[in-house]
Design a protein around this motif. Structure first.
Motif, PDB file in Angstrom:
ATOM      1  N   GLY A 187      34.688  32.818  47.720  1.00  0.00           N
ATOM      2  CA  GLY A 187      33.773  33.039  48.817  1.00  0.00           C
ATOM      3  C   GLY A 187      32.661  32.010  48.843  1.00  0.00           C
ATOM      4  O   GLY A 187      32.680  31.026  48.102  1.00  0.00           O
ATOM      5  N   VAL A 188      31.693  32.270  49.701  1.00  0.00           N
ATOM      6  CA  VAL A 188      30.551  31.388  49.893  1.00  0.00           C
ATOM      7  C   VAL A 188      29.293  32.189  49.592  1.00  0.00           C
ATOM      8  O   VAL A 188      29.144  33.328  50.049  1.00  0.00           O
ATOM      9  CB  VAL A 188      30.508  30.867  51.351  1.00  0.00           C
ATOM     10  N   LEU A 189      28.398  31.605  48.806  1.00  0.00           N
ATOM     11  CA  LEU A 189      27.137  32.272  48.504  1.00  0.00           C
ATOM     12  C   LEU A 189      26.153  32.060  49.639  1.00  0.00           C
ATOM     13  O   LEU A 189      26.030  30.960  50.170  1.00  0.00           O
ATOM     14  CB  LEU A 189      26.535  31.729  47.200  1.00  0.00           C
ATOM     15  N   GLY A 190      25.452  33.124  49.998  1.00  0.00           N
ATOM     16  CA  GLY A 190      24.422  33.051  51.014  1.00  0.00           C
ATOM     17  C   GLY A 190      23.043  33.103  50.379  1.00  0.00           C
ATOM     18  O   GLY A 190      22.902  33.070  49.158  1.00  0.00           O
ATOM     19  N   THR A 191      22.018  33.208  51.212  1.00  0.00           N
ATOM     20  CA  THR A 191      20.643  33.265  50.708  1.00  0.00           C
ATOM     21  C   THR A 191      20.263  34.671  50.266  1.00  0.00           C
ATOM     22  O   THR A 191      19.199  34.869  49.690  1.00  0.00           O
ATOM     23  CB  THR A 191      19.647  32.756  51.760  1.00  0.00           C
ATOM     24  N   SER A 192      21.100  35.642  50.550  1.00  0.00           N
ATOM     25  CA  SER A 192      20.927  36.983  49.983  1.00  0.00           C
ATOM     26  C   SER A 192      22.152  37.274  49.124  1.00  0.00           C
ATOM     27  O   SER A 192      23.177  36.615  49.243  1.00  0.00           O
ATOM     28  CB  SER A 192      20.745  38.035  51.083  1.00  0.00           C
ATOM     29  N   ALA A 193      22.046  38.248  48.243  1.00  0.00           N
ATOM     30  CA  ALA A 193      23.069  38.513  47.241  1.00  0.00           C
ATOM     31  C   ALA A 193      24.461  38.708  47.858  1.00  0.00           C
ATOM     32  O   ALA A 193      24.629  39.467  48.811  1.00  0.00           O
ATOM     33  CB  ALA A 193      22.688  39.732  46.416  1.00  0.00           C
ATOM     34  N   THR A 194      25.436  38.005  47.299  1.00  0.00           N
ATOM     35  CA  THR A 194      26.831  38.082  47.705  1.00  0.00           C
ATOM     36  C   THR A 194      27.632  38.614  46.524  1.00  0.00           C
ATOM     37  O   THR A 194      27.488  38.115  45.407  1.00  0.00           O
ATOM     38  CB  THR A 194      27.355  36.677  48.086  1.00  0.00           C
ATOM     39  N   GLN A 207      26.946  39.476  41.205  1.00  0.00           N
ATOM     40  CA  GLN A 207      26.520  38.874  42.468  1.00  0.00           C
ATOM     41  C   GLN A 207      25.930  37.489  42.250  1.00  0.00           C
ATOM     42  O   GLN A 207      25.504  37.150  41.151  1.00  0.00           O
ATOM     43  CB  GLN A 207      25.449  39.737  43.143  1.00  0.00           C
ATOM     44  N   GLY A 208      25.903  36.719  43.322  1.00  0.00           N
ATOM     45  CA  GLY A 208      25.268  35.412  43.293  1.00  0.00           C
ATOM     46  C   GLY A 208      24.571  35.147  44.602  1.00  0.00           C
ATOM     47  O   GLY A 208      24.842  35.797  45.616  1.00  0.00           O
ATOM     48  N   LEU A 209      23.637  34.208  44.585  1.00  0.00           N
ATOM     49  CA  LEU A 209      22.990  33.756  45.812  1.00  0.00           C
ATOM     50  C   LEU A 209      22.613  32.302  45.665  1.00  0.00           C
ATOM     51  O   LEU A 209      22.626  31.747  44.572  1.00  0.00           O
ATOM     52  CB  LEU A 209      21.794  34.623  46.194  1.00  0.00           C
ATOM     53  N   CYS A 210      22.294  31.685  46.794  1.00  0.00           N
ATOM     54  CA  CYS A 210      22.052  30.253  46.837  1.00  0.00           C
ATOM     55  C   CYS A 210      20.797  29.980  47.653  1.00  0.00           C
ATOM     56  O   CYS A 210      20.479  30.724  48.588  1.00  0.00           O
ATOM     57  CB  CYS A 210      23.275  29.595  47.475  1.00  0.00           C
ATOM     58  N   SER A 211      20.087  28.917  47.323  1.00  0.00           N
ATOM     59  CA  SER A 211      18.843  28.584  48.021  1.00  0.00           C
ATOM     60  C   SER A 211      19.080  28.100  49.444  1.00  0.00           C
ATOM     61  O   SER A 211      18.176  28.135  50.277  1.00  0.00           O
ATOM     62  CB  SER A 211      18.072  27.515  47.239  1.00  0.00           C
ATOM     63  N   GLU A 269      30.051  27.415  47.040  1.00  0.00           N
ATOM     64  CA  GLU A 269      31.251  28.243  47.055  1.00  0.00           C
ATOM     65  C   GLU A 269      31.537  28.707  45.635  1.00  0.00           C
ATOM     66  O   GLU A 269      31.169  28.043  44.671  1.00  0.00           O
ATOM     67  CB  GLU A 269      32.445  27.454  47.587  1.00  0.00           C
ATOM     68  N   PHE A 270      32.207  29.859  45.521  1.00  0.00           N
ATOM     69  CA  PHE A 270      32.563  30.364  44.202  1.00  0.00           C
ATOM     70  C   PHE A 270      34.032  30.730  44.145  1.00  0.00           C
ATOM     71  O   PHE A 270      34.645  31.074  45.153  1.00  0.00           O
ATOM     72  CB  PHE A 270      31.709  31.580  43.804  1.00  0.00           C
ATOM     73  N   THR A 271      34.581  30.637  42.947  1.00  0.00           N
ATOM     74  CA  THR A 271      35.909  31.152  42.628  1.00  0.00           C
ATOM     75  C   THR A 271      35.766  31.899  41.314  1.00  0.00           C
ATOM     76  O   THR A 271      35.215  31.366  40.361  1.00  0.00           O
ATOM     77  CB  THR A 271      36.939  30.026  42.464  1.00  0.00           C
ATOM     78  N   CYS A 272      36.215  33.137  41.296  1.00  0.00           N
ATOM     79  CA  CYS A 272      36.116  33.967  40.097  1.00  0.00           C
ATOM     80  C   CYS A 272      37.493  34.536  39.779  1.00  0.00           C
ATOM     81  O   CYS A 272      38.146  35.110  40.650  1.00  0.00           O
ATOM     82  CB  CYS A 272      35.120  35.108  40.323  1.00  0.00           C
ATOM     83  N   THR A 273      37.930  34.352  38.556  1.00  0.00           N
ATOM     84  CA  THR A 273      39.169  34.942  38.073  1.00  0.00           C
ATOM     85  C   THR A 273      38.793  36.052  37.107  1.00  0.00           C
ATOM     86  O   THR A 273      37.925  35.864  36.266  1.00  0.00           O
ATOM     87  CB  THR A 273      40.037  33.890  37.360  1.00  0.00           C
ATOM     88  N   PHE A 274      39.423  37.228  37.282  1.00  0.00           N
ATOM     89  CA  PHE A 274      39.078  38.340  36.418  1.00  0.00           C
ATOM     90  C   PHE A 274      40.269  39.233  36.106  1.00  0.00           C
ATOM     91  O   PHE A 274      41.257  39.244  36.840  1.00  0.00           O
ATOM     92  CB  PHE A 274      37.912  39.168  36.988  1.00  0.00           C
ATOM     93  N   LEU A 275      40.164  39.931  35.010  1.00  0.00           N
ATOM     94  CA  LEU A 275      41.179  40.875  34.557  1.00  0.00           C
ATOM     95  C   LEU A 275      40.704  42.285  34.876  1.00  0.00           C
ATOM     96  O   LEU A 275      39.587  42.660  34.520  1.00  0.00           O
ATOM     97  CB  LEU A 275      41.381  40.726  33.047  1.00  0.00           C
ATOM     98  N   ARG A 276      41.546  43.041  35.569  1.00  0.00           N
ATOM     99  CA  ARG A 276      41.226  44.445  35.893  1.00  0.00           C
ATOM    100  C   ARG A 276      42.062  45.339  34.997  1.00  0.00           C
ATOM    101  O   ARG A 276      43.281  45.223  34.945  1.00  0.00           O
ATOM    102  CB  ARG A 276      41.506  44.740  37.355  1.00  0.00           C
TER     103      ARG A 276
END
Length: 108
Positions: free
Chosen positions: A10-17, A89-93, A99-106
């Motif tokens: 996804g894409v980080l915005g100026t508020s928490a994503t 979560q993440g955010l950007c100025s 942009e972010f890519t996250c790989t995770f184990l569920r």
């Protein structure tokens, strides 16, 4: 217990994503790696914050005001375990500049 691999981009915005949405009950999600890329076409730097909110509402900063130069990518290859109700979560100025890519184990 079932183990499945997932990825989220996804894409980080100026508020928490949300990078990893609130973890469902009876589930654990462990991030394996997170890539953050500055995709801003100008030479301005962007600042990235990455936080983990525990189910009780406690905010923990994993990255705080980290500057990403134009065109740069950083990788977090540490494991982050999220339990029921936790949110990563993440955010950007600057909107739409990282942009972010996250790989995770569920595990359910």
């Amino acid at each position: 217990m079932a183990d499945t691999l997932h990825s989220n981009t996804g894409v980080l915005g100026t508020s928490a994503t949300d990078i990893i949405d609130a973890v469902p009950s009876s589930t654990t999600e462990t991030s394996i790696g997170i890539l953050l890329a500055n995709v801003n076409s100008s030479s301005q730097d962007v600042t990235v914050d990455l936080s983990l909110t525990k189910s009780g509402g406690t905010l923990r900063h994993l990255l705080n005001n980290v500057t990403l130069p134009a065109g740069a990518t950083i990788e977090l290859n540490t494991k982050i375990t999220c339990e029921t109700g936790d949110v990563l979560q993440g955010l950007c100025s600057s909107a739409s500049s990282a942009e972010f890519t996250c790989t995770f184990l569920r595990q359910t």
